[in-house]
Design a protein around this motif. Structure first.
Motif, PDB file in Angstrom:
ATOM      1  N   SER A  12      21.750 -29.078  83.968  1.00  0.00           N
ATOM      2  CA  SER A  12      20.939 -29.606  85.066  1.00  0.00           C
ATOM      3  C   SER A  12      21.649 -29.531  86.417  1.00  0.00           C
ATOM      4  O   SER A  12      21.013 -29.279  87.445  1.00  0.00           O
ATOM      5  CB  SER A  12      20.553 -31.066  84.784  1.00  0.00           C
ATOM      6  N   ALA A  13      22.959 -29.761  86.436  1.00  0.00           N
ATOM      7  CA  ALA A  13      23.702 -29.714  87.699  1.00  0.00           C
ATOM      8  C   ALA A  13      23.668 -28.305  88.275  1.00  0.00           C
ATOM      9  O   ALA A  13      23.452 -28.106  89.476  1.00  0.00           O
ATOM     10  CB  ALA A  13      25.133 -30.170  87.483  1.00  0.00           C
ATOM     11  N   LEU A 154      14.601 -19.916  85.242  1.00  0.00           N
ATOM     12  CA  LEU A 154      13.924 -19.252  86.358  1.00  0.00           C
ATOM     13  C   LEU A 154      12.612 -18.623  85.908  1.00  0.00           C
ATOM     14  O   LEU A 154      11.586 -18.723  86.593  1.00  0.00           O
ATOM     15  CB  LEU A 154      14.837 -18.182  86.958  1.00  0.00           C
ATOM     16  N   ALA A 155      12.635 -17.952  84.759  1.00  0.00           N
ATOM     17  CA  ALA A 155      11.430 -17.295  84.253  1.00  0.00           C
ATOM     18  C   ALA A 155      10.336 -18.315  83.948  1.00  0.00           C
ATOM     19  O   ALA A 155       9.142 -18.039  84.144  1.00  0.00           O
ATOM     20  CB  ALA A 155      11.760 -16.477  83.008  1.00  0.00           C
ATOM     21  N   LEU A 156      10.730 -19.484  83.489  1.00  0.00           N
ATOM     22  CA  LEU A 156       9.746 -20.524  83.187  1.00  0.00           C
ATOM     23  C   LEU A 156       8.948 -20.927  84.422  1.00  0.00           C
ATOM     24  O   LEU A 156       7.757 -21.253  84.324  1.00  0.00           O
ATOM     25  CB  LEU A 156      10.443 -21.767  82.616  1.00  0.00           C
ATOM     26  N   GLN A 157       9.592 -20.929  85.582  1.00  0.00           N
ATOM     27  CA  GLN A 157       8.915 -21.348  86.814  1.00  0.00           C
ATOM     28  C   GLN A 157       7.767 -20.406  87.148  1.00  0.00           C
ATOM     29  O   GLN A 157       6.804 -20.788  87.820  1.00  0.00           O
ATOM     30  CB  GLN A 157       9.896 -21.402  87.988  1.00  0.00           C
ATOM     31  N   ALA A 189      14.333 -25.315  72.213  1.00  0.00           N
ATOM     32  CA  ALA A 189      15.429 -26.158  72.696  1.00  0.00           C
ATOM     33  C   ALA A 189      14.918 -27.486  73.234  1.00  0.00           C
ATOM     34  O   ALA A 189      15.429 -28.555  72.873  1.00  0.00           O
ATOM     35  CB  ALA A 189      16.222 -25.421  73.772  1.00  0.00           C
ATOM     36  N   ALA A 190      13.907 -27.432  74.102  1.00  0.00           N
ATOM     37  CA  ALA A 190      13.407 -28.652  74.745  1.00  0.00           C
ATOM     38  C   ALA A 190      12.833 -29.639  73.733  1.00  0.00           C
ATOM     39  O   ALA A 190      12.945 -30.859  73.915  1.00  0.00           O
ATOM     40  CB  ALA A 190      12.351 -28.306  75.785  1.00  0.00           C
ATOM     41  N   LEU A 191      12.231 -29.123  72.656  1.00  0.00           N
ATOM     42  CA  LEU A 191      11.622 -29.984  71.639  1.00  0.00           C
ATOM     43  C   LEU A 191      12.578 -30.265  70.479  1.00  0.00           C
ATOM     44  O   LEU A 191      12.183 -30.857  69.481  1.00  0.00           O
ATOM     45  CB  LEU A 191      10.338 -29.337  71.106  1.00  0.00           C
ATOM     46  N   LEU A 231       6.595 -29.663  84.797  1.00  0.00           N
ATOM     47  CA  LEU A 231       7.347 -28.424  84.626  1.00  0.00           C
ATOM     48  C   LEU A 231       8.825 -28.666  84.883  1.00  0.00           C
ATOM     49  O   LEU A 231       9.683 -28.191  84.127  1.00  0.00           O
ATOM     50  CB  LEU A 231       6.822 -27.351  85.578  1.00  0.00           C
ATOM     51  N   GLU A 232       9.143 -29.422  85.924  1.00  0.00           N
ATOM     52  CA  GLU A 232      10.536 -29.707  86.244  1.00  0.00           C
ATOM     53  C   GLU A 232      11.184 -30.545  85.150  1.00  0.00           C
ATOM     54  O   GLU A 232      12.336 -30.293  84.756  1.00  0.00           O
ATOM     55  CB  GLU A 232      10.639 -30.423  87.592  1.00  0.00           C
ATOM     56  N   ALA A 233      10.448 -31.532  84.625  1.00  0.00           N
ATOM     57  CA  ALA A 233      10.988 -32.358  83.540  1.00  0.00           C
ATOM     58  C   ALA A 233      11.256 -31.512  82.300  1.00  0.00           C
ATOM     59  O   ALA A 233      12.290 -31.668  81.641  1.00  0.00           O
ATOM     60  CB  ALA A 233      10.019 -33.487  83.215  1.00  0.00           C
ATOM     61  N   PHE A 234      10.332 -30.611  82.005  1.00  0.00           N
ATOM     62  CA  PHE A 234      10.503 -29.722  80.851  1.00  0.00           C
ATOM     63  C   PHE A 234      11.717 -28.814  81.057  1.00  0.00           C
ATOM     64  O   PHE A 234      12.506 -28.605  80.127  1.00  0.00           O
ATOM     65  CB  PHE A 234       9.244 -28.878  80.643  1.00  0.00           C
ATOM     66  N   THR A 235      11.863 -28.260  82.256  1.00  0.00           N
ATOM     67  CA  THR A 235      12.995 -27.378  82.541  1.00  0.00           C
ATOM     68  C   THR A 235      14.313 -28.114  82.377  1.00  0.00           C
ATOM     69  O   THR A 235      15.274 -27.578  81.800  1.00  0.00           O
ATOM     70  CB  THR A 235      12.884 -26.805  83.967  1.00  0.00           C
TER      71      THR A 235
END
Length: 272
Positions: A12-13, A154-157, A189-191, A231-235
């Motif tokens: 995240s940083a 980046l691609a997710l955005q 990964a996110a889930l 979207l940001e929270a998911f990223t």
């Protein structure tokens, strides 16, 4: 020498820093000699291309065209690309409509060879449209050489909001995610799903993804990620959990190496 994107850290940083500097870094990347040279070549010649055969016959133009849609690995598969472009997107039986990977559909729609009497290459702003995609994708690739998870972020955005806004069913959206190497990795990964989920039947995968998304994000519908905040929270979730996975893998590897080194120093055998 090509511009190398600057990444201060992973997770995240690192994502926060990349977001703050993204416009400046993208501009610097676009101005690098290699990108500028290929962009100028494409801009000068693409309006003379009127057939798929002419496009696939020019490797430099084809490289930019495929790069714009993340398909550079198909640069030597010219017969297949030509068929995709010739058949277009209007016929439900066209190759691009049958493929689960929708990058090919986006490619053939963009060029319009099989859909219109005059292809879209004749449009005055066509070069700008394709080059904007090309430069962004190439920047993502350069980022991925340093940190592949950051490239995926980046691609997710670009890809996830586009999918979320589509007028298609919840199930169709999940099947698209499952078919996408980038989005499926991000959701795994996110889930907190194991990599082995990818080996299951797609209908089983759909149920697992949707049920887990409802528990984690309050809704099973990928349409929720059209909301920038979601979207940001998911990223962030993806980057944090991918980083934890990577750290766990590295720790396990280091422990195994240490065990082997200790055994070697002590003259021990680890064979059973």
């Amino acid at each position: 020498m090509s511009y190398r994107p600057v990444l201060t850290s992973s997770g995240s940083a690192g994502w926060a820093f990349l977001n703050r500097t993204l416009s400046r870094q993208q501009a610097a990347f676009n101005s690098s000699a290699e990108i500028r040279r290929e962009s100028e070549y494409f801009r000068d010649r693409i309006d003379t291309i009127r057939t798929p055969e002419a496009l696939v016959g020019n490797r430099r133009l084809l490289s930019v065209a495929l790069g714009a849609f993340g398909l550079r690995e198909d640069i030597d598969n010219r017969f297949f690309i030509r068929k995709v472009l010739e058949e277009g997107s209007l016929d439900p039986g066209a190759i691009a409509n049958k493929l689960s990977d929708k990058r090919y559909l986006a490619l053939t729609r963009a060029f319009g060879f099989g859909d219109f009497d005059t292809p879209r290459t004749a449009l005055s702003d066509f070069a700008d449209e394709i080059l904007a995609l090309y430069e962004r994708r190439e920047f993502e690739t350069a980022v991925g050489e340093a940190d592949n998870d950051m490239r995926i972020a980046l691609a997710l955005q670009r890809d996830l909001p586009e999918l979320a806004r589509q007028q298609s069913s919840e199930a169709t959206k999940w099947y698209t995610i499952i078919a996408s190497p980038v989005m499926s990795r991000a959701f795994q990964a996110a889930l907190s799903l194991p990599d082995s989920v990818a080996s299951l039947d797609v209908d089983q995968q759909y149920r697992i993804y949707s049920e887990k998304a409802e528990r984690v994000y309050g809704s099973p519908d990928p349409a929720q990620f059209a909301d920038p905040a979601r979207l940001e929270a998911f990223t962030r979730d993806f980057l944090q959990r991918a980083q934890l996975r990577s750290s766990a893998t590295m720790s396990a590897g280091a422990s195994a190496l240490q065990l082997l080194q200790t055994a070697a120093r002590g003259g021990l055998s680890l064979r059973l």
